[in-house]
Design a protein around this motif. Sequence first.
Motif, PDB file in Angstrom:
ATOM      1  N   ASN A 208       0.715  -1.120  -0.124  1.00  0.00           N
ATOM      2  CA  ASN A 208      -0.031  -0.016   0.016  1.00  0.00           C
ATOM      3  C   ASN A 208       0.676   1.173   0.166  1.00  0.00           C
ATOM      4  OD1 ASN A 208      -2.310  -1.667   0.094  1.00  0.00           O
ATOM      5  ND2 ASN A 208      -2.956  -1.053   2.095  1.00  0.00           N
ATOM      6  N   LEU A 209       2.017   1.061   0.735  1.00  0.00           N
ATOM      7  CA  LEU A 209       2.698   2.289   0.794  1.00  0.00           C
ATOM      8  C   LEU A 209       3.619   2.410  -0.471  1.00  0.00           C
ATOM      9  CD1 LEU A 209       4.093   4.654   2.173  1.00  0.00           C
ATOM     10  CD2 LEU A 209       6.029   3.102   3.289  1.00  0.00           C
ATOM     11  N   LYS A 210       4.029   1.600  -0.954  1.00  0.00           N
ATOM     12  CA  LYS A 210       4.821   1.602  -2.319  1.00  0.00           C
ATOM     13  C   LYS A 210       3.718   2.333  -3.225  1.00  0.00           C
ATOM     14  CE  LYS A 210       8.020  -2.007  -1.842  1.00  0.00           C
ATOM     15  NZ  LYS A 210       8.464  -3.274  -2.332  1.00  0.00           N
ATOM     16  N   LYS A 211       2.630   1.955  -3.468  1.00  0.00           N
ATOM     17  CA  LYS A 211       1.550   2.298  -4.452  1.00  0.00           C
ATOM     18  C   LYS A 211       1.551   3.815  -4.166  1.00  0.00           C
ATOM     19  CE  LYS A 211      -0.937  -2.078  -5.060  1.00  0.00           C
ATOM     20  NZ  LYS A 211      -2.300  -2.771  -4.582  1.00  0.00           N
TER      21      LYS A 211
ATOM     22  N   TYR B  57      11.619   6.892  -2.268  1.00  0.00           N
ATOM     23  CA  TYR B  57      12.231   5.903  -1.330  1.00  0.00           C
ATOM     24  C   TYR B  57      13.490   5.370  -2.113  1.00  0.00           C
ATOM     25  CZ  TYR B  57       9.800   1.855  -3.371  1.00  0.00           C
ATOM     26  OH  TYR B  57       9.198   1.138  -4.044  1.00  0.00           O
ATOM     27  N   GLU B  58      14.263   4.769  -1.313  1.00  0.00           N
ATOM     28  CA  GLU B  58      15.547   4.004  -1.774  1.00  0.00           C
ATOM     29  C   GLU B  58      15.090   2.655  -1.770  1.00  0.00           C
ATOM     30  OE1 GLU B  58      18.503   3.227  -3.325  1.00  0.00           O
ATOM     31  OE2 GLU B  58      18.846   5.311  -2.740  1.00  0.00           O
ATOM     32  N   GLU B  59      15.178   2.322  -3.051  1.00  0.00           N
ATOM     33  CA  GLU B  59      14.571   0.995  -3.383  1.00  0.00           C
ATOM     34  C   GLU B  59      15.544  -0.060  -2.884  1.00  0.00           C
ATOM     35  OE1 GLU B  59      13.328   0.959  -7.394  1.00  0.00           O
ATOM     36  OE2 GLU B  59      12.135   2.619  -7.168  1.00  0.00           O
ATOM     37  N   ARG B  60      17.038   0.355  -2.911  1.00  0.00           N
ATOM     38  CA  ARG B  60      17.842  -0.494  -2.340  1.00  0.00           C
ATOM     39  C   ARG B  60      17.768  -1.042  -0.809  1.00  0.00           C
ATOM     40  NH1 ARG B  60      23.031   2.383  -4.560  1.00  0.00           N
ATOM     41  NH2 ARG B  60      21.595   3.943  -3.616  1.00  0.00           N
ATOM     42  N   ILE B  61      17.281  -0.151   0.063  1.00  0.00           N
ATOM     43  CA  ILE B  61      17.112  -0.329   1.453  1.00  0.00           C
ATOM     44  C   ILE B  61      15.592  -0.856   1.482  1.00  0.00           C
ATOM     45  CG2 ILE B  61      16.966   0.582   3.618  1.00  0.00           C
ATOM     46  CD1 ILE B  61      18.920   2.526   2.479  1.00  0.00           C
ATOM     47  N   PRO B  62      15.320  -2.151   2.103  1.00  0.00           N
ATOM     48  CA  PRO B  62      14.099  -2.650   2.294  1.00  0.00           C
ATOM     49  C   PRO B  62      13.289  -1.693   2.981  1.00  0.00           C
ATOM     50  CG  PRO B  62      15.600  -4.340   2.710  1.00  0.00           C
ATOM     51  CD  PRO B  62      16.398  -3.130   2.481  1.00  0.00           C
ATOM     52  N   LEU B  63      11.770  -1.798   3.055  1.00  0.00           N
ATOM     53  CA  LEU B  63      10.853  -0.911   3.933  1.00  0.00           C
ATOM     54  C   LEU B  63      10.676  -2.052   5.119  1.00  0.00           C
ATOM     55  CD1 LEU B  63      10.494   0.261   0.670  1.00  0.00           C
ATOM     56  CD2 LEU B  63       8.170   0.910   1.474  1.00  0.00           C
TER      57      LEU B  63
ATOM     58  N   SER C 211       9.044   1.974   8.346  1.00  0.00           N
ATOM     59  CA  SER C 211      10.047   2.791   8.220  1.00  0.00           C
ATOM     60  C   SER C 211      10.595   2.645   6.753  1.00  0.00           C
ATOM     61  CB  SER C 211      11.213   2.648   9.304  1.00  0.00           C
ATOM     62  OG  SER C 211      11.588   1.227   8.978  1.00  0.00           O
ATOM     63  N   PHE C 212      11.154   3.806   6.143  1.00  0.00           N
ATOM     64  CA  PHE C 212      11.919   3.873   4.982  1.00  0.00           C
ATOM     65  C   PHE C 212      12.753   5.019   4.870  1.00  0.00           C
ATOM     66  CE2 PHE C 212       7.940   6.432   4.013  1.00  0.00           C
ATOM     67  CZ  PHE C 212       8.347   7.090   3.241  1.00  0.00           C
ATOM     68  N   LYS C 213      13.779   4.874   3.743  1.00  0.00           N
ATOM     69  CA  LYS C 213      14.578   5.646   3.697  1.00  0.00           C
ATOM     70  C   LYS C 213      14.476   6.580   2.323  1.00  0.00           C
ATOM     71  CE  LYS C 213      19.313   6.649   4.956  1.00  0.00           C
ATOM     72  NZ  LYS C 213      20.641   6.265   5.301  1.00  0.00           N
ATOM     73  N   THR C 214      14.471   7.878   2.518  1.00  0.00           N
ATOM     74  CA  THR C 214      14.280   8.458   1.039  1.00  0.00           C
ATOM     75  C   THR C 214      15.726   8.120   0.247  1.00  0.00           C
ATOM     76  OG1 THR C 214      15.094  10.595   1.851  1.00  0.00           O
ATOM     77  CG2 THR C 214      12.918  10.267   2.062  1.00  0.00           C
ATOM     78  N   LYS C 215      15.583   8.680  -1.023  1.00  0.00           N
ATOM     79  CA  LYS C 215      16.714   8.541  -2.013  1.00  0.00           C
ATOM     80  C   LYS C 215      17.832   9.309  -1.593  1.00  0.00           C
ATOM     81  CE  LYS C 215      14.694   6.555  -5.905  1.00  0.00           C
ATOM     82  NZ  LYS C 215      14.494   6.438  -7.273  1.00  0.00           N
TER      83      LYS C 215
END
Length: 103
Positions: A10-13, A23-29, A51-55
């Motif tokens: 849901n967050l990715k969408k 979001y930084e796709e190389r770091i898992p949500l 939790s996620f990290k921005t690019k």
Amino acid sequence: MNTKEQVIENLKKWLNKTTVISYEERIPLNCWDKELKELRDGKQKEVYVVSFKTKSTNIEYDENGKIISFFEGMYCFAYFDAETLELLYISKKAGFIEVDGSY
């Protein structure tokens, strides 16, 4: 798909649809276990927090192509209602992002 995976999807969408924050796709949500939290309006609610990290931004290279300056992305936290799995808001270092994408 379990509940945590559904919340992450849901967050990715939402991130792809609104494009207000990357979001930084190389770091898992990472979706935490459901917990009772006090939200920013002062009410208690059961939520899932992702939790996620921005690019990373402002990468500078020297004439040889090596990185000489690099600003890491920031950690953000998306709060989801545990009953409906709907996004409530995103918390970041400089404030909040609303569901409609406004700050």
